[in-house]
Design an enzyme around this catalytic site. Structure first.
Site, PDB file in Angstrom:
ATOM      1  CE  LYS A  86      85.704  -7.275  73.053  1.00 27.45           C
ATOM      2  NZ  LYS A  86      85.820  -5.803  72.925  1.00 27.45           N
ATOM      3  CG  ASN A  87      82.966  -4.908  75.313  1.00 24.55           C
ATOM      4  OD1 ASN A  87      84.169  -5.104  75.093  1.00 24.55           O
ATOM      5  ND2 ASN A  87      82.094  -4.722  74.352  1.00 24.55           N
ATOM      6  NE  ARG A 134      88.698   3.667  70.367  1.00 29.37           N
ATOM      7  CZ  ARG A 134      87.950   4.204  71.316  1.00 29.37           C
ATOM      8  NH1 ARG A 134      87.249   3.420  72.091  1.00 29.37           N
ATOM      9  NH2 ARG A 134      87.919   5.499  71.518  1.00 29.37           N
ATOM     10  CB  CYS A 185      89.501   1.131  65.697  1.00 30.34           C
ATOM     11  SG  CYS A 185      87.726   1.120  65.903  1.00 30.34           S
ATOM     12  NE  ARG A 210      85.190   3.088  69.008  1.00 26.02           N
ATOM     13  CZ  ARG A 210      85.433   1.811  69.332  1.00 26.02           C
ATOM     14  NH1 ARG A 210      85.991   1.026  68.445  1.00 26.02           N
ATOM     15  NH2 ARG A 210      85.174   1.362  70.522  1.00 26.02           N
ATOM     16  N   PRO A 211      86.492   9.290  69.061  1.00 28.48           N
ATOM     17  CG  PRO A 211      85.010  11.082  68.994  1.00 28.48           C
ATOM     18  CD  PRO A 211      85.312   9.749  68.342  1.00 28.48           C
ATOM     19  CG  LEU A 227      81.473  12.624  74.925  1.00 21.26           C
ATOM     20  CD1 LEU A 227      80.362  11.632  74.627  1.00 21.26           C
ATOM     21  CD2 LEU A 227      80.912  14.030  75.102  1.00 21.26           C
ATOM     22  CG  ASP A 236      79.385  -4.272  70.423  1.00 13.94           C
ATOM     23  OD1 ASP A 236      79.778  -4.245  71.601  1.00 13.94           O
ATOM     24  OD2 ASP A 236      79.707  -3.406  69.580  1.00 13.94           O
ATOM     25  CB  ILE A 245      76.527   3.204  67.818  1.00 16.07           C
ATOM     26  CG1 ILE A 245      75.181   2.836  68.435  1.00 16.07           C
ATOM     27  CG2 ILE A 245      77.613   3.459  68.857  1.00 16.07           C
ATOM     28  CD1 ILE A 245      74.689   3.790  69.504  1.00 16.07           C
ATOM     29  NE  ARG A 278      91.101  -6.316  69.636  1.00 15.77           N
ATOM     30  CZ  ARG A 278      91.093  -4.989  69.525  1.00 15.77           C
ATOM     31  NH1 ARG A 278      91.359  -4.425  68.369  1.00 15.77           N
ATOM     32  NH2 ARG A 278      90.799  -4.240  70.556  1.00 15.77           N
TER      33      ARG A 278
END
Ligand code: EPZ
Length: 419
Positions: A11-12, A90, A114, A119-120, A123, A303, A325, A395
């Protein structure tokens, strides 16, 4: 649990790879894409932007199965990613770099936080500004402008960020001159994206390291690319084998992309062996306690934290798990405790005292990886466990009940799949 589970495309890796279609006006075909809600959400966003895409269903492509999608972004005119789509996922923010790089403009809704943290995206924005984009924030939308195109630059990330590295790397492929990204993320999904971009004519070196060098090109071409296997799905099902004292072969995965998950599985008493088509995971002896700290790849993946916590709840002894994290990634703790787990939370460290067995209970899924840790605990628990709000699981885990059911799990949906 005994049997074989095919590991799907990551997925990522798939999400930024899909956004990469915006970098070219030539056709891009991606294969081995998983059937996941997040992939559909990204596809909807790309269609909203004017990408023409065709779903070729499943097809065998160089040994992979999984969704094949062909993208054509030659007709993209709309460069606004709206709130109603971005707020659903996001990761949509990775369309920002490709849009501003090729079309000189992008307007993307701020993704918002979330469950696991604020989760800014500061960067991401700093990197694009370094490349010459003018960034403004109005009415909850980021607007990035570069009417004369982007210029190569030296980018120094103060902390490792997967998404910011992806946005910067993609934007830099069309910037004039050379870009160097220092303290880049080097997850296998970043390497997969970089390799795919290179097949499109980009010139990216330093993949798999913390320093990426990208020589900008006037345009990129087409490609036909298979997404790598999902190391987090693989790690999750490896734990399903270990937590139930079972024996599962995962096909389509190899040790090299499992990172620290591999070592930690071995250290927990899980036996791992290579097979013709993948890796075999089983456990005969006790689950051994571990001390784990999450960190950017190649160290232990955040994760995988929730899934290991479920396993360590049944270890012979006391374990410690530190999450470095995300600010709020222990929401599975109270749910696991409803199933009898003994866990103390002190700041970003959990102390997990091994118990003999989980008890069945009714529990609540909160975010993707927390949800699947409840599935793992339920597989090992006595009795029947009900997990609510399983849309979180859909998801990131394709056909989870079929994949686990094929190995003997008794798992089913109480209500129809969320459409
Ligand atoms: C990616 O998220 C993954 N998502 C996440 O997987 C994963 O947990 C995360 O990387 C870390 O490995 C996708 O790839 C779609 P980051 P991302 O930017 O890119 C802070 C899952 O379960 N940060 O590496 O959003 C951030 O708040 C998901 O599949 C800033 O401060 O993660 C976090 O604390 C969950 N400013 C840390 O950096 C920024 O501009 C790492 O975030 C960006 C990030």
């Amino acid at each position: 649990m005994h049997g074989t589970i095919p590991v799907g495309g990551a997925k990522n890796a798939a999400l930024p790879l899909m956004a990469a279609c915006l970098l070219t006006d030539k056709k891009m075909t991606l294969s081995n894409l998983p059937h996941l809600m997040d992939i559909t959400t990204m596809a909807n966003l790309l269609v909203h932007l004017g990408v023409r895409l065709s779903l070729d269903g499943c097809s065998e492509f160089d040994g992979h199965t999984g969704r094949v999608i062909e993208f054509d972004a030659s007709g993209v005119t709309n460069t606004t990613a709206p709130y109603e789509l971005v707020s659903k996922m996001r990761a949509s923010v990775v369309v920002l770099g490709p849009l501003v790089a090729r079309l000189g403009h992008a307007k993307v809704s701020l993704p918002g936080g979330c469950a696991i943290g604020p989760r800014p995206i500061n960067l991401h924005l700093q990197a694009l500004e370094k490349l010459g984009a003018q960034i403004t924030l109005e009415h909850g939308y980021i607007e990035a402008k570069a009417p004369k195109g982007l210029k190569g630059a030296e980018i120094h990330f103060p902390i490792v960020s997967v998404g910011a590295t992806e946005n910067a790397m993609m934007a830099a492929t069309l910037a004039e001159g050379t870009t160097v990204i220092h303290n880049a993320a080097c997850e296998p999904e970043i390497t997969d994206l970089g390799q795919c971009l290179n097949t499109m004519g980009a010139e990216i070196s330093g993949l798999d390291t913390r320093t990426l060098v990208i020589k900008g090109k006037p345009s990129l071409g087409s490609t036909n690319y298979a997404v790598i296997a999902d190391r987090i799905e693989a790690g999750t099902y490896a734990i399903a084998a270990s937590i139930t004292g079972g024996d599962i072969e995962l096909t389509g995965i190899n040790e090299s992309i499992m990172g620290a998950t591999f070592e930690k599985l071995l250290a927990s008493g899980t036996e791992i062996s290579k097979t013709e088509t993948g890796l075999r995971f089983r456990r005969k002896g006790d689950i051994l306690p571990l001390d784990i700290e999450t960190a950017p790849y190649p160290l232990f993946a955040t994760d995988m934290q929730a899934q290991f916590m479920a396993l360590l709840c049944l270890a012979k002894g006391t374990s410690h798990l530190t999450e470095t994290i995300f600010e709020n990634r222990f929401m599975h703790v109270p749910e696991l405790m409803r199933m009898g787990a003994k866990i103390d939370v002190e700041g970003n460290t959990c102390t997990i005292y091994g118990i003999k067995a989980f008890k069945d209970a009714e529990v609540m899924a909160t975010d993707l990886r927390a949800s699947v840790s409840l599935v793992l605990a339920a597989l090992a628990a006595k009795g029947e466990t009900t997990i609510n709000r399983v849309y979180h699981i859909d998801r990131g885990y394709e056909s989870i009940e079929e994949k686990l059911g094929a190995c003997g799990a008794k798992i089913g949906r109480v209500r129809a799949l969320a459409t």
